[in-house]
Design a protein around this motif. Structure first.
Motif, PDB file in Angstrom:
ATOM      1  N   LEU A  72       0.836  -1.205   0.000  1.00 33.65           N
ATOM      2  CA  LEU A  72       0.000   0.000   0.000  1.00 33.65           C
ATOM      3  C   LEU A  72       0.868   1.250   0.000  1.00 33.65           C
ATOM      4  N   HIS A  73       0.468   2.228  -0.833  1.00 32.94           N
ATOM      5  CA  HIS A  73       1.213   3.477  -0.943  1.00 32.94           C
ATOM      6  C   HIS A  73       0.249   4.661  -0.950  1.00 32.94           C
ATOM      7  N   PRO A  74      -0.017   5.268   0.216  1.00 27.40           N
ATOM      8  CA  PRO A  74      -0.816   6.497   0.217  1.00 27.40           C
ATOM      9  C   PRO A  74       0.018   7.638  -0.363  1.00 27.40           C
ATOM     10  N   SER A  75      -0.652   8.602  -0.964  1.00 21.14           N
ATOM     11  CA  SER A  75       0.061   9.730  -1.561  1.00 21.14           C
ATOM     12  C   SER A  75      -0.745  11.011  -1.401  1.00 21.14           C
ATOM     13  N   VAL A  76      -0.036  12.118  -1.514  1.00 23.20           N
ATOM     14  CA  VAL A  76      -0.653  13.428  -1.482  1.00 23.20           C
ATOM     15  C   VAL A  76       0.080  14.310  -2.487  1.00 23.20           C
ATOM     16  N   GLY A  77      -0.661  15.178  -3.147  1.00 24.14           N
ATOM     17  CA  GLY A  77      -0.062  16.061  -4.141  1.00 24.14           C
ATOM     18  C   GLY A  77      -0.673  17.449  -4.095  1.00 24.14           C
ATOM     19  N   LEU A  78       0.128  18.437  -4.465  1.00 27.37           N
ATOM     20  CA  LEU A  78      -0.320  19.824  -4.511  1.00 27.37           C
ATOM     21  C   LEU A  78       0.164  20.419  -5.815  1.00 27.37           C
ATOM     22  N   GLY A  79      -0.738  21.064  -6.531  1.00 28.12           N
ATOM     23  CA  GLY A  79      -0.344  21.621  -7.815  1.00 28.12           C
ATOM     24  C   GLY A  79      -1.317  22.652  -8.322  1.00 28.12           C
ATOM     25  N   TYR A  80      -1.360  22.734  -9.634  1.00 25.87           N
ATOM     26  CA  TYR A  80      -2.122  23.750 -10.326  1.00 25.87           C
ATOM     27  C   TYR A  80      -2.886  23.065 -11.449  1.00 25.87           C
ATOM     28  N   SER A  81      -4.102  23.468 -11.692  1.00 20.04           N
ATOM     29  CA  SER A  81      -4.882  22.871 -12.779  1.00 20.04           C
ATOM     30  C   SER A  81      -5.336  23.936 -13.757  1.00 20.04           C
ATOM     31  N   ILE A  82      -5.275  23.578 -15.026  1.00 18.78           N
ATOM     32  CA  ILE A  82      -5.813  24.406 -16.103  1.00 18.78           C
ATOM     33  C   ILE A  82      -7.021  23.662 -16.644  1.00 18.78           C
ATOM     34  N   VAL A  83      -8.173  24.306 -16.589  1.00 18.26           N
ATOM     35  CA  VAL A  83      -9.431  23.692 -17.017  1.00 18.26           C
ATOM     36  C   VAL A  83      -9.898  24.418 -18.274  1.00 18.26           C
ATOM     37  N   ASN A  84      -9.921  23.696 -19.399  1.00 21.93           N
ATOM     38  CA  ASN A  84     -10.303  24.287 -20.675  1.00 21.93           C
ATOM     39  C   ASN A  84     -11.686  23.780 -21.073  1.00 21.93           C
ATOM     40  N   PHE A  85     -12.628  24.703 -21.235  1.00 23.23           N
ATOM     41  CA  PHE A  85     -13.994  24.395 -21.657  1.00 23.23           C
ATOM     42  C   PHE A  85     -14.083  24.669 -23.154  1.00 23.23           C
ATOM     43  N   ARG A  86     -14.546  23.699 -23.925  1.00 17.45           N
ATOM     44  CA  ARG A  86     -14.692  23.890 -25.369  1.00 17.45           C
ATOM     45  C   ARG A  86     -16.104  23.491 -25.773  1.00 17.45           C
ATOM     46  N   ALA A  87     -16.782  24.399 -26.471  1.00 17.57           N
ATOM     47  CA  ALA A  87     -18.145  24.148 -26.936  1.00 17.57           C
ATOM     48  C   ALA A  87     -18.181  24.225 -28.456  1.00 17.57           C
ATOM     49  N   ASP A  88     -18.768  23.217 -29.082  1.00 15.09           N
ATOM     50  CA  ASP A  88     -18.969  23.198 -30.530  1.00 15.09           C
ATOM     51  C   ASP A  88     -20.446  23.426 -30.792  1.00 15.09           C
ATOM     52  N   VAL A  89     -20.767  24.615 -31.276  1.00 14.36           N
ATOM     53  CA  VAL A  89     -22.151  25.032 -31.477  1.00 14.36           C
ATOM     54  C   VAL A  89     -22.604  24.621 -32.873  1.00 14.36           C
ATOM     55  N   ASP A  90     -23.877  24.261 -33.006  1.00 17.71           N
ATOM     56  CA  ASP A  90     -24.424  23.812 -34.290  1.00 17.71           C
ATOM     57  C   ASP A  90     -24.719  24.942 -35.276  1.00 17.71           C
ATOM     58  N   ARG A  91     -24.486  26.180 -34.865  1.00 14.57           N
ATOM     59  CA  ARG A  91     -24.717  27.279 -35.818  1.00 14.57           C
ATOM     60  C   ARG A  91     -23.623  27.255 -36.871  1.00 14.57           C
ATOM     61  N   PHE A  92     -23.982  27.460 -38.103  1.00 15.66           N
ATOM     62  CA  PHE A  92     -23.011  27.407 -39.197  1.00 15.66           C
ATOM     63  C   PHE A  92     -22.506  28.814 -39.477  1.00 15.66           C
ATOM     64  N   SER A 141     -16.245  27.649 -29.482  1.00 14.17           N
ATOM     65  CA  SER A 141     -15.649  28.610 -28.562  1.00 14.17           C
ATOM     66  C   SER A 141     -14.879  27.846 -27.498  1.00 14.17           C
ATOM     67  N   SER A 142     -13.903  28.521 -26.908  1.00 18.34           N
ATOM     68  CA  SER A 142     -13.066  27.898 -25.901  1.00 18.34           C
ATOM     69  C   SER A 142     -12.776  28.910 -24.806  1.00 18.34           C
ATOM     70  N   GLN A 143     -12.744  28.430 -23.575  1.00 22.87           N
ATOM     71  CA  GLN A 143     -12.468  29.296 -22.432  1.00 22.87           C
ATOM     72  C   GLN A 143     -11.666  28.494 -21.423  1.00 22.87           C
ATOM     73  N   SER A 144     -10.665  29.113 -20.814  1.00 24.73           N
ATOM     74  CA  SER A 144      -9.845  28.433 -19.814  1.00 24.73           C
ATOM     75  C   SER A 144      -9.939  29.122 -18.468  1.00 24.73           C
ATOM     76  N   GLU A 145      -9.981  28.320 -17.439  1.00 26.90           N
ATOM     77  CA  GLU A 145      -9.911  28.784 -16.051  1.00 26.90           C
ATOM     78  C   GLU A 145      -8.796  27.985 -15.391  1.00 26.90           C
ATOM     79  N   ASN A 146      -8.283  28.467 -14.283  1.00 27.35           N
ATOM     80  CA  ASN A 146      -7.230  27.736 -13.605  1.00 27.35           C
ATOM     81  C   ASN A 146      -7.307  27.948 -12.115  1.00 27.35           C
ATOM     82  N   GLY A 147      -6.625  27.072 -11.382  1.00 25.63           N
ATOM     83  CA  GLY A 147      -6.648  27.173  -9.937  1.00 25.63           C
ATOM     84  C   GLY A 147      -5.843  26.087  -9.261  1.00 25.63           C
ATOM     85  N   VAL A 148      -5.908  26.060  -7.960  1.00 28.64           N
ATOM     86  CA  VAL A 148      -5.136  25.137  -7.125  1.00 28.64           C
ATOM     87  C   VAL A 148      -5.729  23.737  -7.193  1.00 28.64           C
ATOM     88  N   ASN A 149      -4.847  22.728  -7.171  1.00 26.57           N
ATOM     89  CA  ASN A 149      -5.255  21.334  -7.210  1.00 26.57           C
ATOM     90  C   ASN A 149      -4.667  20.607  -6.008  1.00 26.57           C
TER      91      ASN A 149
END
Length: 194
Positions: A106-126, A136-144
């Motif tokens: 057994l190996h318990p672990s812990v980690g601390l970092g940073y996350s980049i969250v990219n939201f991408r939407a493909d709309v049906d409008r031509f 469209s695409s939008q990014s948010e980020n924060g602590v992980n």
């Protein structure tokens, strides 16, 4: 496709024969969004992959760095809005894996970092100007913050379960509520020490 997959596995397993006591490991997980929030309510996990490197092996723990990447999908059938949406999460972090002498597998672990969250939407409008669908695409980020538990099946292969908490920042026009800023994930998968 089968040849590429076979070649990839062959390369991974032959790397071990050339590397004495390698400090690398790879992992493949199934991510499960939990909690009532932006991702947990509307998205399904597709895959999560990671790479770890231990730069210090101490008596009671290994210190290292890792990079994880995950994909989450929400299709038109899941939502009222007329578009497909995909979320990509990239998480570099520093992590420590603890060694328990009485429970060597057994190996318990812990980690601390940073996350980049990219939201991408493909709309049906031509879009008539570009002759393509609108996206469209939008990014948010924060602590992980990551907590995990691995169980050794063999010296190289291990099962694992992890919990990720990500606290992202939001734009001024988005309400700063837990629903919009907190992401909770459980990841279940396999890892291989190279």
């Amino acid at each position: 496709m089968k040849q590429k997959l076979l070649l990839t596995f062959l390369m991974i397993f032959t790397i071990k024969s050339f590397a004495q006591d390698s400090k690398f490991s790879i992992e493949l997980n199934y991510p499960i969004p939990i909690d009532e929030n932006l991702i947990g309510r509307s998205y399904n996990g597709i895959i999560n992959a990671g790479l770890k490197y231990n730069f210090a092996n101490l008596d009671f723990m290994n210190l290292g760095v890792s990079l994880n990447s995950g994909i989450f999908k929400n299709t038109k059938e899941d939502r009222v809005q007329p578009f497909d949406a995909t979320i990509y999460i990239f998480s570099p972090r520093i992590n420590s894996e603890f060694k328990i002498k009485s429970l060597e597998k057994l190996h318990p672990s812990v980690g601390l970092g940073y996350s980049i969250v990219n939201f991408r939407a493909d709309v049906d409008r031509f879009n008539s100007e570009t002759n393509s669908d609108v996206s469209s695409s939008q990014s948010e980020n924060g602590v992980n913050l990551n907590f995990g538990l691995a169980y050794d099946i063999t010296n190289n292969l291990f099962l694992q379960i992890q919990y990720d908490f990500i606290k992202i920042g939001v734009d001024n026009d988005v309400p700063d509520f837990k629903y919009n800023t907190n992401i909770n994930l459980v990841k279940i998968g396999l890892g291989y020490r190279l």
